[in-house]
Design a protein around this motif. Structure first.
Motif, short mmCIF file in Angstrom:
data_model
loop_
_atom_site.label_atom_id
_atom_site.label_comp_id
_atom_site.label_asym_id
_atom_site.label_seq_id
_atom_site.Cartn_x
_atom_site.Cartn_y
_atom_site.Cartn_z
N LEU A 26 0.86 -1.18 0.00
CA LEU A 26 0.00 0.00 0.00
C LEU A 26 0.90 1.23 0.00
O LEU A 26 2.00 1.19 0.55
CB LEU A 26 -0.90 0.04 1.24
CG LEU A 26 -2.01 -0.99 1.31
CD1 LEU A 26 -2.69 -0.95 2.68
CD2 LEU A 26 -3.03 -0.75 0.21
N PRO A 27 0.46 2.32 -0.61
CA PRO A 27 1.29 3.52 -0.60
C PRO A 27 1.64 3.94 0.83
O PRO A 27 0.79 3.92 1.72
CB PRO A 27 0.40 4.57 -1.29
CG PRO A 27 -0.50 3.77 -2.16
CD PRO A 27 -0.77 2.52 -1.38
N ARG A 66 1.84 3.29 -5.76
CA ARG A 66 0.76 2.98 -6.70
C ARG A 66 1.42 2.80 -8.06
O ARG A 66 2.04 3.72 -8.59
CB ARG A 66 -0.26 4.10 -6.75
CG ARG A 66 -1.43 3.80 -7.70
CD ARG A 66 -2.38 4.98 -7.84
NE ARG A 66 -2.94 5.41 -6.58
CZ ARG A 66 -4.11 4.99 -6.10
NH1 ARG A 66 -4.83 4.13 -6.77
NH2 ARG A 66 -4.55 5.44 -4.94
N SER A 67 1.29 1.62 -8.64
CA SER A 67 1.95 1.36 -9.93
C SER A 67 1.00 1.51 -11.12
O SER A 67 1.45 1.72 -12.23
CB SER A 67 2.61 -0.03 -9.93
OG SER A 67 1.70 -1.01 -9.55
N THR A 68 -0.29 1.40 -10.90
CA THR A 68 -1.31 1.72 -11.91
C THR A 68 -2.49 2.30 -11.15
O THR A 68 -2.46 2.43 -9.93
CB THR A 68 -1.78 0.47 -12.71
OG1 THR A 68 -2.51 -0.38 -11.83
CG2 THR A 68 -0.61 -0.27 -13.32
N THR A 112 -5.16 1.02 -10.25
CA THR A 112 -5.78 0.12 -9.28
C THR A 112 -4.80 -0.87 -8.67
O THR A 112 -5.21 -1.77 -7.94
CB THR A 112 -6.91 -0.68 -9.95
OG1 THR A 112 -6.37 -1.43 -11.04
CG2 THR A 112 -8.01 0.24 -10.45
N TYR A 138 -1.10 -1.70 -6.55
CA TYR A 138 -0.03 -1.23 -5.68
C TYR A 138 1.12 -2.23 -5.73
O TYR A 138 0.90 -3.43 -5.86
CB TYR A 138 -0.51 -1.07 -4.24
CG TYR A 138 -1.68 -0.14 -4.11
CD1 TYR A 138 -1.51 1.23 -4.23
CD2 TYR A 138 -2.95 -0.62 -3.87
CE1 TYR A 138 -2.57 2.11 -4.11
CE2 TYR A 138 -4.04 0.24 -3.75
CZ TYR A 138 -3.84 1.59 -3.87
OH TYR A 138 -4.90 2.45 -3.76
N SER A 139 2.33 -1.74 -5.61
CA SER A 139 3.53 -2.59 -5.65
C SER A 139 4.54 -2.05 -4.66
O SER A 139 4.41 -0.94 -4.14
CB SER A 139 4.13 -2.58 -7.05
OG SER A 139 3.22 -3.05 -8.00
#
Length: 90
Positions: free
Chosen positions: A18-19, A75-77, A79, A81-82
């Motif tokens: 999560l961010p 947030r990688s896109t 929707t 998270y990475s």
């Protein structure tokens, strides 16, 4: 998290990214003694951005790579998270 004094591979499982989540792993193992660190997540996804645009399902930190590896939730896109993986060698 540190693997100091460990005689075996450290298996570390992080929560889903999560961010704002941030974890640091201090690798001080000795090469050839099995003190690697393997990092995965609780979820079953490709959750790591590790030096390439391709997402990976786990990260291995070799015993000979002394230093700190940081995992930062991003947030990688729209929707997804990475964990962005930042390897800081000593």
């Amino acid at each position: 998290v540190s693997n100091q004094g460990s005689a075996v591979v450290l298996e570390l499982e992080l929560p889903d990214p999560l961010p704002g989540l941030r974890y640091q792993v201090l690798q001080i193992g000795t090469g050839g003694t099995g003190q690697d660190v393997n990092v995965s997540t609780i979820g079953a996804g490709n959750d790591f951005i590790d030096g390439t645009e391709d997402l990976g399902s786990a990260v291995a930190i070799d015993a000979a790579n002394f230093g700190i590896t940081e995992f930062v939730g991003v947030r990688s896109t729209a929707t997804l998270y990475s964990y962005a993986v930042n390897r800081m060698q000593s």
